[in-house]
Structure formats: structure tokens, C-alpha cells
Design an enzyme around this catalytic site. Structure first.
Site, mmCIF file in Angstrom:
data_model
loop_
_atom_site.group_PDB
_atom_site.id
_atom_site.type_symbol
_atom_site.label_atom_id
_atom_site.label_comp_id
_atom_site.label_asym_id
_atom_site.label_seq_id
_atom_site.Cartn_x
_atom_site.Cartn_y
_atom_site.Cartn_z
ATOM 1 N N SER A 1 0.849 -1.189 0.000
ATOM 2 C CA SER A 1 0.000 0.000 0.000
ATOM 3 C C SER A 1 0.885 1.239 0.000
ATOM 4 O O SER A 1 1.787 1.369 0.837
ATOM 5 C CB SER A 1 -0.903 0.013 1.240
ATOM 6 O OG SER A 1 -1.820 -1.050 1.203
ATOM 7 N N GLY B 1 -0.463 4.469 0.093
ATOM 8 C CA GLY B 1 -1.293 5.595 0.477
ATOM 9 C C GLY B 1 -2.026 6.160 -0.721
ATOM 10 O O GLY B 1 -2.573 5.423 -1.548
ATOM 11 N N GLY C 1 -1.620 4.775 -4.387
ATOM 12 C CA GLY C 1 -2.134 3.497 -4.856
ATOM 13 C C GLY C 1 -1.420 2.296 -4.288
ATOM 14 O O GLY C 1 -1.051 2.268 -3.110
ATOM 15 N N GLY D 1 -6.483 0.092 4.547
ATOM 16 C CA GLY D 1 -5.700 -1.114 4.284
ATOM 17 C C GLY D 1 -6.501 -2.380 4.488
ATOM 18 O O GLY D 1 -6.323 -3.368 3.751
ATOM 19 N N ASP D 2 -7.401 -2.383 5.473
ATOM 20 C CA ASP D 2 -8.240 -3.553 5.716
ATOM 21 C C ASP D 2 -9.203 -3.781 4.554
ATOM 22 O O ASP D 2 -9.467 -4.922 4.167
ATOM 23 C CB ASP D 2 -9.021 -3.378 7.019
ATOM 24 C CG ASP D 2 -8.117 -3.130 8.213
ATOM 25 O OD1 ASP D 2 -6.981 -3.648 8.207
ATOM 26 O OD2 ASP D 2 -8.540 -2.409 9.139
#
Length: 306
Positions: free
Chosen positions: A218, A220, A223, A249-250
Site C-alpha cells: 500500500s 497511500g 495506490g 488497508g483492511d
């Protein structure tokens, strides 16, 4: 069925106040409580999208009961192991006068999870893997667990022909990669902490060399980067999304697990992961998607084959 594991769950408590000041008294305008922890957030997103999921976690005390009650009220299927240590709290303070979506966080440490409790929890998870397609292991490990705890679950999943996704950092991430996790998903900071590489591509390649089948990083608002045996891809949202990044993120992990279950090609998995992540950042609380943002962004994500 996608089974999620949250070894260090929490009751997430959100306070809304007018403003936050160090050393000041604050009148709380509203309080919101819900079951929290990265794996539980993954299950919440999957459930919201109509994808079958089972959430597992060790819980204890009155706060553990509150976690169970919230999952039941939300209709999320769960199998929770009662343990003696109390479930922790995480507290988010959101100020009306602050930046939209910005929160001041207080995260309690988890209770000690002893060897006997971990063995019982591992047996509970293993029993729920029969008929499952994907196992998702998310978040920090509580005190008492070893760096190999997630690696053990990866091997348990593979013994039952279940694919394993791991979202953690540090030595536990390295151990999961060495156990052959099918996907590991650190963010850029976690990847740097784990591998020592500032370059996400170099860090991801190191985790692949350690044994992970695929690495999704990830980045942020920039992308995501994916490194697999089939190729390297990068995808980014077409515009910046303001809001609360907690839970983004989840949501990405939930999208990856759904894509794996559906045997989609990697570009499609990555496109959904970026879309769900952005939609989660725009939502007020973790575990939810802003469906308006999702509709605006889903068909406009470009995936580049590097």
C-alpha cells in the site's frame, strides 16, 4: 468462505468533541462503539459486499462480550474464543474544529495470550478452515505470541488447501513470507521497517525471495504496487480522496481476498483493492465503504504493467 483471524481485537471507541487541547477538559458530544481490529474490519467489509466470511478472534471480559454483541448485531458470522485476558480498547477522538477525518488515537496494548490459549485458538481456526477458500491473518500479535504465530496459521491453511493472506509487519511478516504466504500486504512504512528498503519494489522483491508468492504494498494516496511471479503491476486512484485512512488497508485486504477466491487475474484484484481502499478512506469509520466514492472511482483506475 473467507476466514479472518484477529489475534489482538479491540473495542473501538470514538469520541466526538468540539476541539482537542492538551491539558484541557473536554465535553464529549457523542460516543460510538464497535468491534475493532484489522481482521474484524476485513470481515465487516466482506459482509457489506455480500461475500461469505467468518471472523475469529480471542476475546475476554466485558469488552470481549461487547465485541461479540456488536458482531452479532451486524450479522457478521463469528467464532470467538473466550480467554482470561480482557479485550483491549482503542479510543479515537475526533474534533469538530479539526481537519475532516483527522483523529487523535489512543491504542491500548493487548492482553497476554499464553501458549495454551494460542494453541486453543489455533485449533479453533484450523477447525473452521474445512470448506474455506481463503484465510486472512491481520494486525499485530498480542504479547505472548511468537513471531512464528502467523506462519503456523499459514502452514495450517496450506495443509487444507486454503490460500493465506497476511497483513502485518516486522519479524512476523518475514516469518509468514518464509512459510509461503500466498499474499502479504504491508504498507510502505511497514515494508521499510521489515526489509530496510526505502524502495518499495526492492522491499517487495526481498519478501518474494523469502518465500511469499505475492506482495502487495500500500502506497497511500499513490495506490498500490504488486509483485508476483506473473509480473509487477502498479495501480493508483484517479484523484485524491480526503477522509479517514483508518481501515483503508483492511478494505484493500478484503478486496484481495475476494479476488483470490474468485480466481481473478492480478490487474482485476489490484483495481478492486485500490477502489475499496479509497472508498474506505472516505467512509466515517473503519470497516465501511463510501459507495458514492466507489462508483466514482472504480472504472477509472489505471493499472500499469511494469
Amino acid at each position: 468462505m473467507i476466514v479472518t483471524v484477529t489475534p489482538n481485537p479491540a473495542l473501538d471507541i470514538s469520541y466526538r468533541v468540539e476541539h482537542v487541547g492538551i491539558g484541557a477538559s473536554h465535553r464529549v458530544r457523542s460516543v460510538h462503539e464497535r468491534a475493532g481490529g484489522k481482521g474484524l474490519n476485513v470481515s465487516r467489509v466482506l459482509h457489506d459486499q455480500g461475500i461469505a466470511t467468518l471472523a475469529t478472534a480471542p476475546v475476554g471480559g466485558a469488552l470481549g462480550d461487547a465485541v461479540r454483541d456488536d458482531l452479532t448485531a451486524a450479522g457478521i458470522e463469528h467464532s470467538l474464543l473466550p480467554v482470561s485476558g480482557p479485550t483491549r480498547r482503542t479510543i479515537a477522538v475526533v474534533a469538530d474544529e479539526g481537519t475532516p477525518g483527522e483523529a487523535t488515537l489512543f491504542n491500548e496494548p493487548g492482553s497476554h495470550l499464553g501458549e495454551a490459549d494460542w494453541r486453543r485458538f489455533r485449533e479453533l481456526v484450523a477447525a473452521r478452515l474445512d470448506g474455506a477458500s481463503v484465510l486472512v491473518c491481520s494486525g499485530s500479535l498480542p504479547p505472548g505470541c511468537t513471531v512464528d504465530s502467523y506462519a503456523e496459521l499459514v502452514r495450517d491453511a496450506h495443509a487444507r488447501a486454503v490460500l493465506a493472506v497476511v497483513d502485518t509487519a516486522g519479524p512476523a511478516l518475514l516469518a509468514a513470507a518464509e512459510a509461503g504466504a500466498d499474499v502479504v500486504k504491508p504498507n510502505a512504512a511497514e515494508l521499510r521497517e521489515t526489509t530496510g528498503h526505502d524502495d518499495p519494489l526492492a522491499g517487495a522483491q526481498q519478501l518474494r525471495e523469502r518465500g511469499a508468492a505475492a506482495v502487495v504494498v500500500s502506497l497511500g494516496p499513490d495506490g498500490m504496487l504488486t509483485v508476483t511471479g506473473e509480473g509487477v503491476w502498479r495501480a493508483a486512484p484517479p484523484f485524491a480522496v480526503s477522509g479517514n485512512p483508518t481501515g483503508a488497508g483492511d478494505a484493500a485486504v478484503a478486496a484481495l481476498a475476494a479476488g483470490i477466491e474468485r480466481q481473478e487475474p492480478w490487474p482485476a484484484r489490484l483495481r478492486r483493492a485500490v477502489a475499496w481502499s479509497a472508498a474506505a478512506a472516505a467512509a466515517p469509520v473503519a470497516g465501511e465503504l463510501d459507495h458514492r466514492v466507489f462508483r466514482d472511482i472504480a472504472d477509472r483506475i489505471e493499472v500499469e504493467h511494469l
